[in-house]
Design a protein around this motif. Structure first.
Motif, PDB file in Angstrom:
ATOM      1  N   TYR A 155      56.760  30.048  38.115  1.00 18.36           N
ATOM      2  CA  TYR A 155      55.540  29.651  38.821  1.00 18.36           C
ATOM      3  C   TYR A 155      55.661  30.052  40.295  1.00 18.36           C
ATOM      4  CZ  TYR A 155      58.235  25.571  40.355  1.00 18.36           C
ATOM      5  OH  TYR A 155      59.179  24.741  40.893  1.00 18.36           O
ATOM      6  N   SER A 156      54.502  30.253  40.929  1.00 21.14           N
ATOM      7  CA  SER A 156      54.512  30.719  42.312  1.00 21.14           C
ATOM      8  C   SER A 156      53.278  30.232  43.063  1.00 21.14           C
ATOM      9  CB  SER A 156      54.561  32.251  42.334  1.00 21.14           C
ATOM     10  OG  SER A 156      54.511  32.720  43.657  1.00 21.14           O
ATOM     11  N   HIS A 157      53.435  29.181  43.824  1.00 13.21           N
ATOM     12  CA  HIS A 157      52.375  28.693  44.702  1.00 13.21           C
ATOM     13  C   HIS A 157      53.048  27.927  45.832  1.00 13.21           C
ATOM     14  CE1 HIS A 157      48.868  26.429  46.151  1.00 13.21           C
ATOM     15  NE2 HIS A 157      48.172  27.439  45.648  1.00 13.21           N
ATOM     16  N   TRP A 158      52.500  28.017  47.014  1.00 13.28           N
ATOM     17  CA  TRP A 158      53.146  27.419  48.185  1.00 13.28           C
ATOM     18  C   TRP A 158      53.318  25.907  48.095  1.00 13.28           C
ATOM     19  CZ3 TRP A 158      50.718  23.773  51.158  1.00 13.28           C
ATOM     20  CH2 TRP A 158      49.333  23.662  50.992  1.00 13.28           C
ATOM     21  N   CYS A 159      52.442  25.221  47.366  1.00  7.64           N
ATOM     22  CA  CYS A 159      52.588  23.763  47.313  1.00  7.64           C
ATOM     23  C   CYS A 159      53.160  23.261  45.981  1.00  7.64           C
ATOM     24  CB  CYS A 159      51.262  23.069  47.636  1.00  7.64           C
ATOM     25  SG  CYS A 159      50.007  23.193  46.370  1.00  7.64           S
ATOM     26  N   ALA A 160      53.590  24.174  45.111  1.00  9.15           N
ATOM     27  CA  ALA A 160      54.165  23.756  43.824  1.00  9.15           C
ATOM     28  C   ALA A 160      55.563  23.172  44.028  1.00  9.15           C
ATOM     29  CB  ALA A 160      54.228  24.933  42.870  1.00  9.15           C
ATOM     30  N   THR A 161      55.816  22.077  43.333  1.00 11.70           N
ATOM     31  CA  THR A 161      57.142  21.453  43.386  1.00 11.70           C
ATOM     32  C   THR A 161      57.803  21.387  42.020  1.00 11.70           C
ATOM     33  OG1 THR A 161      56.181  19.240  43.175  1.00 11.70           O
ATOM     34  CG2 THR A 161      56.569  20.063  45.416  1.00 11.70           C
ATOM     35  N   SER A 162      57.064  21.724  40.966  1.00  2.20           N
ATOM     36  CA  SER A 162      57.643  21.748  39.619  1.00  2.20           C
ATOM     37  C   SER A 162      56.807  22.647  38.726  1.00  2.20           C
ATOM     38  CB  SER A 162      57.728  20.340  39.017  1.00  2.20           C
ATOM     39  OG  SER A 162      56.451  19.847  38.683  1.00  2.20           O
ATOM     40  N   SER A 163      57.323  22.893  37.549  1.00  3.57           N
ATOM     41  CA  SER A 163      56.589  23.694  36.567  1.00  3.57           C
ATOM     42  C   SER A 163      55.682  22.793  35.732  1.00  3.57           C
ATOM     43  CB  SER A 163      57.561  24.425  35.639  1.00  3.57           C
ATOM     44  OG  SER A 163      58.210  23.497  34.786  1.00  3.57           O
ATOM     45  N   LEU A 164      54.722  23.415  35.077  1.00  2.00           N
ATOM     46  CA  LEU A 164      53.846  22.674  34.169  1.00  2.00           C
ATOM     47  C   LEU A 164      54.669  22.046  33.044  1.00  2.00           C
ATOM     48  CD1 LEU A 164      51.105  21.787  33.080  1.00  2.00           C
ATOM     49  CD2 LEU A 164      50.865  24.066  32.048  1.00  2.00           C
ATOM     50  N   GLY A 165      55.601  22.793  32.486  1.00  2.00           N
ATOM     51  CA  GLY A 165      56.433  22.275  31.394  1.00  2.00           C
ATOM     52  C   GLY A 165      57.234  21.053  31.784  1.00  2.00           C
ATOM     53  N   THR A 166      57.807  21.086  32.976  1.00  2.00           N
ATOM     54  CA  THR A 166      58.571  19.940  33.472  1.00  2.00           C
ATOM     55  C   THR A 166      57.684  18.709  33.586  1.00  2.00           C
ATOM     56  OG1 THR A 166      60.120  21.355  34.672  1.00  2.00           O
ATOM     57  CG2 THR A 166      59.935  19.068  35.421  1.00  2.00           C
ATOM     58  N   TRP A 167      56.500  18.885  34.151  1.00  2.00           N
ATOM     59  CA  TRP A 167      55.559  17.776  34.313  1.00  2.00           C
ATOM     60  C   TRP A 167      55.153  17.190  32.967  1.00  2.00           C
ATOM     61  CZ3 TRP A 167      49.766  18.479  35.626  1.00  2.00           C
ATOM     62  CH2 TRP A 167      49.186  17.274  36.005  1.00  2.00           C
ATOM     63  N   LEU A 168      54.819  18.065  32.007  1.00  2.00           N
ATOM     64  CA  LEU A 168      54.439  17.582  30.678  1.00  2.00           C
ATOM     65  C   LEU A 168      55.578  16.797  30.034  1.00  2.00           C
ATOM     66  CD1 LEU A 168      52.626  20.789  29.381  1.00  2.00           C
ATOM     67  CD2 LEU A 168      51.532  18.601  29.914  1.00  2.00           C
ATOM     68  N   LYS A 169      56.804  17.300  30.152  1.00  2.00           N
ATOM     69  CA  LYS A 169      57.965  16.602  29.577  1.00  2.00           C
ATOM     70  C   LYS A 169      58.178  15.249  30.242  1.00  2.00           C
ATOM     71  CE  LYS A 169      60.281  20.858  28.343  1.00  2.00           C
ATOM     72  NZ  LYS A 169      61.308  21.814  28.773  1.00  2.00           N
ATOM     73  N   GLU A 170      58.054  15.207  31.567  1.00  2.00           N
ATOM     74  CA  GLU A 170      58.236  13.943  32.286  1.00  2.00           C
ATOM     75  C   GLU A 170      57.239  12.882  31.828  1.00  2.00           C
ATOM     76  OE1 GLU A 170      57.862  14.961  36.420  1.00  2.00           O
ATOM     77  OE2 GLU A 170      59.891  15.800  36.523  1.00  2.00           O
ATOM     78  N   GLU A 171      56.032  13.294  31.483  1.00  2.00           N
ATOM     79  CA  GLU A 171      55.002  12.336  31.077  1.00  2.00           C
ATOM     80  C   GLU A 171      54.883  12.195  29.548  1.00  2.00           C
ATOM     81  OE1 GLU A 171      51.565  11.591  33.126  1.00  2.00           O
ATOM     82  OE2 GLU A 171      52.289  12.342  35.045  1.00  2.00           O
TER      83      GLU A 171
END
Length: 113
Positions: free
Chosen positions: A82-98
């Motif tokens: 992933y590549s965006h200046w305000c990104a702190t995690s990937s979509l996959g990581t977020w989905l797994k966390e929730e």
């Protein structure tokens, strides 16, 4: 592995998956994103709050958690690509966390016909 059931709904937007996933109108539904590549700009900082709202909400989201029961995408950007200046995690990581299940490799444009 998590099994879910729910109404399948579609989002045809080209951007805005953090907003779509946290939109309360999708609560409990299985969301199909029809744009062919998802996850390429990552997920913004979920702890950065918009203090102008009462109560305060995470700045780049529609609510404080993922509302959908599951996610279906055609192609998913790899965990660290992933590549965006305000990104702190990937979509996959977020989905797994929730605890939100997702599948990829589905021709999402075909199933909208």
């Amino acid at each position: 592995d998590v099994a879910v059931s729910g109404e399948v709904v579609f989002n045809t937007g080209m951007v805005g998956y953090p907003e779509a996933l946290t939109d309360p109108s999708y609560k409990g539904q299985i969301l199909v994103l029809t744009y062919p590549l998802v996850g390429n700009y990552g997920v913004p900082d979920r702890n950065q709050m918009d203090e102008s709202l009462s109560p305060a909400l995470p700045q780049y989201f529609e609510s404080s958690k993922i509302q959908v029961a599951g996610l279906i995408v055609s192609q998913y950007c790899a965990e660290e690509d992933y590549s965006h200046w305000c990104a702190t995690s990937s979509l996959g990581t977020w989905l797994k966390e929730e605890g939100i299940p997702a599948i990829t490799g589905v021709d999402t444009r075909m199933i909208t016909e």
